[in-house]
Design an enzyme around this catalytic site. Structure first.
Site, PDB file in Angstrom:
ATOM      1  N   SER A   1      49.046 126.204  69.045  1.00 29.72           N
ATOM      2  CA  SER A   1      48.637 124.826  69.304  1.00 29.72           C
ATOM      3  C   SER A   1      49.118 123.982  68.134  1.00 29.72           C
ATOM      4  O   SER A   1      49.380 124.501  67.046  1.00 29.72           O
ATOM      5  CB  SER A   1      47.117 124.708  69.485  1.00 29.72           C
ATOM      6  OG  SER A   1      46.419 125.269  68.379  1.00 29.72           O
TER       7      SER A   1
ATOM      8  N   ASP B   1      34.886 112.160  57.163  1.00 29.53           N
ATOM      9  CA  ASP B   1      34.596 111.799  55.783  1.00 29.53           C
ATOM     10  C   ASP B   1      34.599 110.289  55.619  1.00 29.53           C
ATOM     11  O   ASP B   1      35.200 109.562  56.411  1.00 29.53           O
ATOM     12  CB  ASP B   1      35.641 112.413  54.843  1.00 29.53           C
ATOM     13  CG  ASP B   1      35.585 113.939  54.848  1.00 29.53           C
ATOM     14  OD1 ASP B   1      34.463 114.476  54.776  1.00 29.53           O
ATOM     15  OD2 ASP B   1      36.647 114.570  54.956  1.00 29.53           O
TER      16      ASP B   1
ATOM     17  N   GLN C   1      51.451 116.023  47.904  1.00 29.56           N
ATOM     18  CA  GLN C   1      50.698 115.592  49.085  1.00 29.56           C
ATOM     19  C   GLN C   1      49.728 116.681  49.523  1.00 29.56           C
ATOM     20  O   GLN C   1      48.576 116.398  49.877  1.00 29.56           O
ATOM     21  CB  GLN C   1      51.666 115.261  50.219  1.00 29.56           C
ATOM     22  CG  GLN C   1      50.986 114.746  51.487  1.00 29.56           C
ATOM     23  CD  GLN C   1      51.973 114.556  52.619  1.00 29.56           C
ATOM     24  OE1 GLN C   1      52.747 115.461  52.949  1.00 29.56           O
ATOM     25  NE2 GLN C   1      51.997 113.380  53.209  1.00 29.56           N
TER      26      GLN C   1
END
Length: 309
Positions: free
Chosen positions: A30, A124, A229
């Site tokens: 997926s 969050d 990143q």
């Protein structure tokens, strides 16, 4: 300092069976995308969807920005994937800045658009490091969200799991307690945050089973091309970036093609180790790029229908 190599070990490795030879492709995959912020990004995302479609994914998911900042784009992207690409698509929903009524209304819209799968997350706060504060009339956590979605319709629901413990959890035991509450509320599976050691996943899988959680736990794989990143992402979810990864990408800032090759190699090796440990279901965080995920699936034997591994 890099430890010296063991000559005997290296000789055995050099003469051993290749890691990726003869794999039958007996895996389910997926893919996760994020909603585009411009027409150019939308075209790039659509190209990625079309490139990965021949791999016959179990589903693809589309993320959801904090506070609903990408709500409309998420809805549009999911609806298009279902109607045009005809791939099962899961939409992300969070508890951030939304009342229960608003969240249930969004879920009803998804159901009407043909969405049958939701990735339910607490979410969050928008500011890094800020504490999560529930909406006064909203769901307080992902377990409540799962239960609320089940009241709307019989969604298939995936939730998040944290092999290296969520930063907000008091301890690993508390984190597992939270995961069990989400499964008990009606979630079908857990998808892990990314990690970079197969042993991390295997240890977590054992801990989950020992905790009485029998739902599938699917490893989330992040092919890394930008270590800085990745460190930012890791800080938000409690994942550990190994020091050796910095060394692998050192000197490749201006060499994007080489970064791609290194990223695919590292992620494919992790997946192969997971495969050797019995894993047959993989979820890839694509960052809206298809090439790395496609290459890794190919190395694991996953081919478009009609093409033998």
């Amino acid at each position: 300092m890099v430890p010296p190599l063991d000559p005997q070990h290296e000789e055995l490795t050099a003469h051993d069976t290749p890691l990726f030879s003869g794999l039958p492709g007996d895996i389910a995959v997926s893919f996760e995308f994020f909603p585009p912020k411009s027409e150019t990004m939308e075209a790039k995302l659509w190209d990625a969807v079309q490139e990965l479609k021949p791999l016959d994914p179990s589903f693809v998911s589309v993320t959801y920005g904090a506070g609903g900042s990408t709500r409309e784009r998420t809805h549009k992207t999911v609806a298009r994937i279902i109607s045009e690409a005809q791939i099962p698509a899961a939409a992300h929903l969070t508890c951030v800045d939304a009342s229960k009524a608003d969240t249930q209304a969004i879920a009803e819209q998804y159901w009407e658009a043909g969405v049958r799968h939701i990735v339910a997350l607490r979410g969050d706060a928008g500011e890094p490091g800020a504490a999560f504060t529930p909406h006064p009339q909203g769901y307080a956590n992902a377990a409540e969200l799962v239960a609320g979605l089940k009241e709307v319709a019989d969604f298939e629901i995936s939730v998040a799991a944290y092999p290296e413990t969520h930063p907000d959890a008091d301890c690993p035991q508390a984190d597992l307690d939270n995961l069990k509450r989400k499964i008990d509320a009606g979630a079908s599976r857990a998808i892990t945050q990314f990690f970079f050691s197969a042993e991390t996943f295997f240890d977590f899988r054992e801990a989950v089973a020992a905790h009485g959680i029998d739902a599938p736990v699917v490893p989330g794989i992040l092919p890394v091309t930008n270590v800085a990143q990745a460190r930012k992402f890791a800080g938000q979810c409690g994942a550990l970036i190994p020091e050796w990864m910095d060394g692998l990408f050192e000197g490749l800032d201006e060499r994007p093609a080489s970064r791609q090759l290194v990223a695919a190699t590292v992620a494919a090796e992790l997946c192969r180790r997971l495969y050797a440990g019995g894993v047959r279901d993989f979820h890839f965080y694509t960052l809206n790029r298809a090439d790395l995920a496609y290459a890794i699936c190919h190395m694991l034997g996953r081919r478009p229908k009609g093409i033998a591994a």
